[in-house]
Design a protein around this motif. Sequence first.
Motif, PDB file in Angstrom:
ATOM      1  N   GLY A 123     -22.902 -30.065  25.477  1.00  0.00           N
ATOM      2  CA  GLY A 123     -23.531 -28.766  25.666  1.00  0.00           C
ATOM      3  C   GLY A 123     -22.534 -27.652  25.918  1.00  0.00           C
ATOM      4  O   GLY A 123     -21.349 -27.876  26.143  1.00  0.00           O
ATOM      5  N   GLY A 124     -23.053 -26.432  25.872  1.00  0.00           N
ATOM      6  CA  GLY A 124     -22.226 -25.279  26.162  1.00  0.00           C
ATOM      7  C   GLY A 124     -22.027 -25.102  27.658  1.00  0.00           C
ATOM      8  O   GLY A 124     -22.825 -25.592  28.463  1.00  0.00           O
ATOM      9  N   PRO A 125     -20.970 -24.403  28.078  1.00  0.00           N
ATOM     10  CA  PRO A 125     -20.686 -24.249  29.506  1.00  0.00           C
ATOM     11  C   PRO A 125     -21.684 -23.367  30.238  1.00  0.00           C
ATOM     12  O   PRO A 125     -21.709 -23.357  31.461  1.00  0.00           O
ATOM     13  CB  PRO A 125     -19.284 -23.612  29.510  1.00  0.00           C
ATOM     14  CG  PRO A 125     -19.210 -22.891  28.204  1.00  0.00           C
ATOM     15  CD  PRO A 125     -19.973 -23.734  27.227  1.00  0.00           C
ATOM     16  N   ASP A 126     -22.497 -22.629  29.487  1.00  0.00           N
ATOM     17  CA  ASP A 126     -23.432 -21.707  30.123  1.00  0.00           C
ATOM     18  C   ASP A 126     -24.838 -21.882  29.568  1.00  0.00           C
ATOM     19  O   ASP A 126     -25.584 -20.921  29.392  1.00  0.00           O
ATOM     20  CB  ASP A 126     -22.954 -20.259  29.898  1.00  0.00           C
ATOM     21  CG  ASP A 126     -23.499 -19.305  30.960  1.00  0.00           C
ATOM     22  OD1 ASP A 126     -23.681 -19.749  32.102  1.00  0.00           O
ATOM     23  OD2 ASP A 126     -23.763 -18.142  30.623  1.00  0.00           O
ATOM     24  N   LEU A 159     -47.664 -24.221  27.880  1.00  0.00           N
ATOM     25  CA  LEU A 159     -46.446 -24.135  28.680  1.00  0.00           C
ATOM     26  C   LEU A 159     -45.322 -24.785  27.895  1.00  0.00           C
ATOM     27  O   LEU A 159     -45.378 -25.980  27.586  1.00  0.00           O
ATOM     28  CB  LEU A 159     -46.628 -24.838  30.025  1.00  0.00           C
ATOM     29  CG  LEU A 159     -45.361 -24.972  30.886  1.00  0.00           C
ATOM     30  CD1 LEU A 159     -44.799 -23.603  31.243  1.00  0.00           C
ATOM     31  CD2 LEU A 159     -45.657 -25.781  32.149  1.00  0.00           C
ATOM     32  N   PHE A 160     -44.312 -24.003  27.568  1.00  0.00           N
ATOM     33  CA  PHE A 160     -43.205 -24.476  26.760  1.00  0.00           C
ATOM     34  C   PHE A 160     -41.895 -24.340  27.532  1.00  0.00           C
ATOM     35  O   PHE A 160     -41.657 -23.325  28.188  1.00  0.00           O
ATOM     36  CB  PHE A 160     -43.096 -23.673  25.459  1.00  0.00           C
ATOM     37  CG  PHE A 160     -44.338 -23.760  24.606  1.00  0.00           C
ATOM     38  CD1 PHE A 160     -44.505 -24.802  23.708  1.00  0.00           C
ATOM     39  CD2 PHE A 160     -45.335 -22.811  24.720  1.00  0.00           C
ATOM     40  CE1 PHE A 160     -45.650 -24.899  22.937  1.00  0.00           C
ATOM     41  CE2 PHE A 160     -46.489 -22.897  23.952  1.00  0.00           C
ATOM     42  CZ  PHE A 160     -46.648 -23.939  23.062  1.00  0.00           C
ATOM     43  N   ILE A 161     -41.062 -25.374  27.438  1.00  0.00           N
ATOM     44  CA  ILE A 161     -39.702 -25.304  27.954  1.00  0.00           C
ATOM     45  C   ILE A 161     -38.790 -25.017  26.768  1.00  0.00           C
ATOM     46  O   ILE A 161     -38.894 -25.672  25.725  1.00  0.00           O
ATOM     47  CB  ILE A 161     -39.290 -26.621  28.637  1.00  0.00           C
ATOM     48  CG1 ILE A 161     -40.344 -27.042  29.668  1.00  0.00           C
ATOM     49  CG2 ILE A 161     -37.918 -26.469  29.285  1.00  0.00           C
ATOM     50  CD1 ILE A 161     -40.607 -26.033  30.754  1.00  0.00           C
ATOM     51  N   VAL A 162     -37.933 -24.028  26.913  1.00  0.00           N
ATOM     52  CA  VAL A 162     -37.011 -23.659  25.847  1.00  0.00           C
ATOM     53  C   VAL A 162     -35.588 -23.764  26.369  1.00  0.00           C
ATOM     54  O   VAL A 162     -35.339 -23.661  27.575  1.00  0.00           O
ATOM     55  CB  VAL A 162     -37.283 -22.235  25.329  1.00  0.00           C
ATOM     56  CG1 VAL A 162     -38.676 -22.142  24.718  1.00  0.00           C
ATOM     57  CG2 VAL A 162     -37.128 -21.204  26.439  1.00  0.00           C
ATOM     58  N   GLY A 163     -34.651 -23.992  25.452  1.00  0.00           N
ATOM     59  CA  GLY A 163     -33.268 -24.126  25.857  1.00  0.00           C
ATOM     60  C   GLY A 163     -32.329 -23.405  24.924  1.00  0.00           C
ATOM     61  O   GLY A 163     -32.611 -23.253  23.726  1.00  0.00           O
ATOM     62  N   GLY A 164     -31.209 -22.964  25.478  1.00  0.00           N
ATOM     63  CA  GLY A 164     -30.187 -22.280  24.699  1.00  0.00           C
ATOM     64  C   GLY A 164     -29.136 -21.710  25.624  1.00  0.00           C
ATOM     65  O   GLY A 164     -29.117 -22.020  26.829  1.00  0.00           O
ATOM     66  N   PRO A 165     -28.249 -20.873  25.124  1.00  0.00           N
ATOM     67  CA  PRO A 165     -27.299 -20.193  26.001  1.00  0.00           C
ATOM     68  C   PRO A 165     -28.040 -19.352  27.046  1.00  0.00           C
ATOM     69  O   PRO A 165     -29.122 -18.826  26.778  1.00  0.00           O
ATOM     70  CB  PRO A 165     -26.504 -19.302  25.032  1.00  0.00           C
ATOM     71  CG  PRO A 165     -26.718 -19.918  23.686  1.00  0.00           C
ATOM     72  CD  PRO A 165     -28.078 -20.519  23.709  1.00  0.00           C
ATOM     73  N   ARG A 166     -27.455 -19.227  28.229  1.00  0.00           N
ATOM     74  CA  ARG A 166     -28.132 -18.538  29.328  1.00  0.00           C
ATOM     75  C   ARG A 166     -28.598 -17.131  28.933  1.00  0.00           C
ATOM     76  O   ARG A 166     -29.751 -16.761  29.160  1.00  0.00           O
ATOM     77  CB  ARG A 166     -27.213 -18.450  30.547  1.00  0.00           C
ATOM     78  CG  ARG A 166     -27.883 -17.811  31.776  1.00  0.00           C
ATOM     79  CD  ARG A 166     -26.859 -17.584  32.880  1.00  0.00           C
ATOM     80  NE  ARG A 166     -26.147 -18.809  33.201  1.00  0.00           N
ATOM     81  CZ  ARG A 166     -26.581 -19.712  34.075  1.00  0.00           C
ATOM     82  NH1 ARG A 166     -27.714 -19.518  34.714  1.00  0.00           N
ATOM     83  NH2 ARG A 166     -25.875 -20.798  34.325  1.00  0.00           N
ATOM     84  N   PRO A 186     -36.084 -18.230  33.686  1.00  0.00           N
ATOM     85  CA  PRO A 186     -35.132 -19.350  33.669  1.00  0.00           C
ATOM     86  C   PRO A 186     -35.501 -20.395  34.724  1.00  0.00           C
ATOM     87  O   PRO A 186     -36.169 -20.095  35.722  1.00  0.00           O
ATOM     88  CB  PRO A 186     -33.799 -18.671  34.000  1.00  0.00           C
ATOM     89  CG  PRO A 186     -33.994 -17.230  33.673  1.00  0.00           C
ATOM     90  CD  PRO A 186     -35.434 -16.946  33.975  1.00  0.00           C
ATOM     91  N   MET A 187     -35.044 -21.623  34.498  1.00  0.00           N
ATOM     92  CA  MET A 187     -35.270 -22.732  35.415  1.00  0.00           C
ATOM     93  C   MET A 187     -33.950 -23.148  36.053  1.00  0.00           C
ATOM     94  O   MET A 187     -32.879 -22.755  35.593  1.00  0.00           O
ATOM     95  CB  MET A 187     -35.880 -23.922  34.659  1.00  0.00           C
ATOM     96  CG  MET A 187     -37.209 -23.622  33.995  1.00  0.00           C
ATOM     97  SD  MET A 187     -37.697 -24.943  32.841  1.00  0.00           S
ATOM     98  CE  MET A 187     -37.764 -26.353  33.958  1.00  0.00           C
ATOM     99  N   ALA A 188     -34.049 -23.975  37.078  1.00  0.00           N
ATOM    100  CA  ALA A 188     -32.843 -24.464  37.766  1.00  0.00           C
ATOM    101  C   ALA A 188     -32.294 -25.696  37.065  1.00  0.00           C
ATOM    102  O   ALA A 188     -31.989 -26.717  37.689  1.00  0.00           O
ATOM    103  CB  ALA A 188     -33.176 -24.770  39.217  1.00  0.00           C
ATOM    104  N   VAL A 189     -32.191 -25.623  35.737  1.00  0.00           N
ATOM    105  CA  VAL A 189     -31.619 -26.695  34.927  1.00  0.00           C
ATOM    106  C   VAL A 189     -30.618 -26.041  33.987  1.00  0.00           C
ATOM    107  O   VAL A 189     -30.997 -25.217  33.147  1.00  0.00           O
ATOM    108  CB  VAL A 189     -32.692 -27.456  34.125  1.00  0.00           C
ATOM    109  CG1 VAL A 189     -32.046 -28.565  33.304  1.00  0.00           C
ATOM    110  CG2 VAL A 189     -33.747 -28.035  35.057  1.00  0.00           C
ATOM    111  N   HIS A 190     -29.360 -26.399  34.124  1.00  0.00           N
ATOM    112  CA  HIS A 190     -28.301 -25.689  33.415  1.00  0.00           C
ATOM    113  C   HIS A 190     -27.714 -26.525  32.284  1.00  0.00           C
ATOM    114  O   HIS A 190     -26.492 -26.684  32.161  1.00  0.00           O
ATOM    115  CB  HIS A 190     -27.226 -25.262  34.415  1.00  0.00           C
ATOM    116  CG  HIS A 190     -27.789 -24.462  35.559  1.00  0.00           C
ATOM    117  ND1 HIS A 190     -28.400 -23.241  35.375  1.00  0.00           N
ATOM    118  CD2 HIS A 190     -27.877 -24.740  36.887  1.00  0.00           C
ATOM    119  CE1 HIS A 190     -28.826 -22.783  36.546  1.00  0.00           C
ATOM    120  NE2 HIS A 190     -28.520 -23.677  37.472  1.00  0.00           N
ATOM    121  N   VAL A 191     -28.600 -27.051  31.470  1.00  0.00           N
ATOM    122  CA  VAL A 191     -28.217 -27.773  30.263  1.00  0.00           C
ATOM    123  C   VAL A 191     -29.395 -27.632  29.303  1.00  0.00           C
ATOM    124  O   VAL A 191     -30.554 -27.658  29.733  1.00  0.00           O
ATOM    125  CB  VAL A 191     -27.910 -29.257  30.570  1.00  0.00           C
ATOM    126  CG1 VAL A 191     -29.112 -29.962  31.151  1.00  0.00           C
ATOM    127  CG2 VAL A 191     -27.418 -29.987  29.326  1.00  0.00           C
TER     128      VAL A 191
END
Length: 305
Positions: A123-126, A159-166, A186-191
């Motif tokens: 994953g990316g660092p952010d 309810l959808f969870i999405v992910g990507g760069p911060r 945002p959520m408290a999940v950093h990946v």
Amino acid sequence: MSLALLCSGQGRQDRDSFSLLADAPAAVPAFAAAAAILGDHPANFCRTAPIATLHANREGQILCVTRALAAAAALFPNGVPADTIVAGYSVGEMAAWGIAGVWPPAETLRLVDHRARSMDVAGGPDDQLAYVRGLPRGTVERLAERFGCAIAIVNPDRLFIVGGPRSAAEALCAAALREGAARAAPMAVHVASHTPRLAGAVAPFAAALAAIPTQRPTLRLMTASGATLVSRPQQALAGLAGQVAETIDWAELLEALGERGVTRILELGPGRALADMAAAVLPIAEVRALDDFRGLAGARAWLTA
């Protein structure tokens, strides 16, 4: 009674995640396995580690899987009834495989550690997960494509969870609110779990899974890969590895529980997010979370009532 146990994903771990379980003799193997990886008993780790560490990807995954393994052992010291269905949300599926007896606690947590480390490298660092509630799936997909993100998890009730760069995830949330979303943040999940950003984690995690012997499940193990029951773990390992970079449809899994006649559901925690979703999808089922109870005795009484 047809029982299902739900194993939570990361994000809800806190200082008290093990307060109900720390003194349960049956939970000792899970705690010992976690301590070998964390360097401390998980209850003490939660009490003393910085909050940022509790929510770091590796530590968060280990803590959440430990919580489920310990909870199942403490609630059922003589073994979980064989007709129980067990399923897990995100990394919670690793706990479900462990509870079902595919691997012992030490091997389960070593695999979780490998999973998390592989994800951190890929994953990316952010990177960031966020949630969007109240928009149609097509709208969320369009926003995700626009901002360089992807849908990670499909939950009930839009309810959808999405992910990507911060920065992209935050921009997506702002745009979703402008589009009429009920909530987005945002959520408290950093990946960016369960998105193509983690494609590089699939092969190393698959190799780690292939290196560990598996046992046939002693429970009815349901995987989020197609909401199907796993009878031959070796044939399901590719799907388990692939999940780290693929969308999970949790709404479909909950519907499958209803189709299989589940009438009682207990979320092992931490938290009660899965219990809330299950109660909404399966209104005829009795649904509780372990965190609803003040002690293990109350939870055991509810399970046997």
